[in-house]
Motif scaffolding. Structure first.
Motif, short mmCIF file in Angstrom:
data_model
loop_
_atom_site.label_atom_id
_atom_site.label_comp_id
_atom_site.label_asym_id
_atom_site.label_seq_id
_atom_site.Cartn_x
_atom_site.Cartn_y
_atom_site.Cartn_z
N LYS A 52 0.97 -1.58 0.07
CA LYS A 52 -0.04 0.02 -0.07
C LYS A 52 0.85 1.24 0.15
N SER A 54 2.97 4.14 -1.37
CA SER A 54 3.15 4.65 -2.67
C SER A 54 4.84 4.95 -2.86
N ASP A 55 4.97 4.85 -4.22
CA ASP A 55 6.47 5.52 -4.61
C ASP A 55 7.44 4.53 -4.22
#
Length: 179
Positions: A52, A54-55
């Motif tokens: 979950k 991000s990046d």
């Protein structure tokens, strides 16, 4: 000076990228460690939490996804035969063994609904049976039918789960007969 400043900037950029990569790898470590230890249920939670974020680097996402799928597969491989075995015990009216087998399922997957529900139902059924037989044993004991009472308390031990209050009570009663 411009060359040195450019070299310093390049070195700082490389260090920053290295630190960023290291922090991303560190975020994967808890899930990977649990996976490698064979704690698949906990690994699934940790890996889902990791995915979950991000990046994240693509190779880390692929590795986490692979471990997640493998963890789910391994969890199913561990629980499916046990669930089948527990169902067989229940159908064969060996409720104590079914109760214990559902307990084994919960060791691998603490949130397995079937195991939780069935274990609770079986526990209540065994508790009621144990209570009835235990009372019969107390009645026999009060009538000075000690051998019959002893048999009843032994029966309670056979039909009750080990963590049941009636198992403990019957065991205490049987200790008196051994003394």
């Amino acid at each position: 000076e411009a060359y040195e400043a450019d070299q310093l900037r390049a070195k700082q950029e490389a260090d920053r990228k290295k630190a960023l990569r290291h922090s991303k790898v560190d975020k994967l470590k808890p899930g990977k460690t649990l996976y490698l230890q064979g704690k698949y249920y906990k690994a699934i939670d940790a890996l889902e939490a990791f995915l979950k974020i991000s990046d994240m680097d693509e190779d880390l996402i692929k590795e986490a996804t692979s471990m997640l799928q493998d963890s789910k597969t391994m969890l199913l491989q561990a629980t499916t035969p046990l669930l089948s075995k527990a169902r067989s015990f229940k159908e064969g009216e060996d409720l104590k063994q079914a109760y214990e087998t559902y307990g084994e399922v919960l060791v691998y997957d603490p949130s397995n609904e079937e195991a939780l529900d069935e274990r609770n139902k079986i526990f209540n059924m065994l508790r009621n049976r144990s209570m009835k037989v235990y009372r019969e044993g107390l009645i026999s004991e009060s009538l000075s039918l000690f051998s019959e009472a002893k048999e009843k308390f032994q029966e309670v031990q056979q039909i009750s789960p080990i963590n049941s209050e009636y198992y403990i009570k019957a065991t205490e009663k049987l200790q008196k007969y051994l003394d």
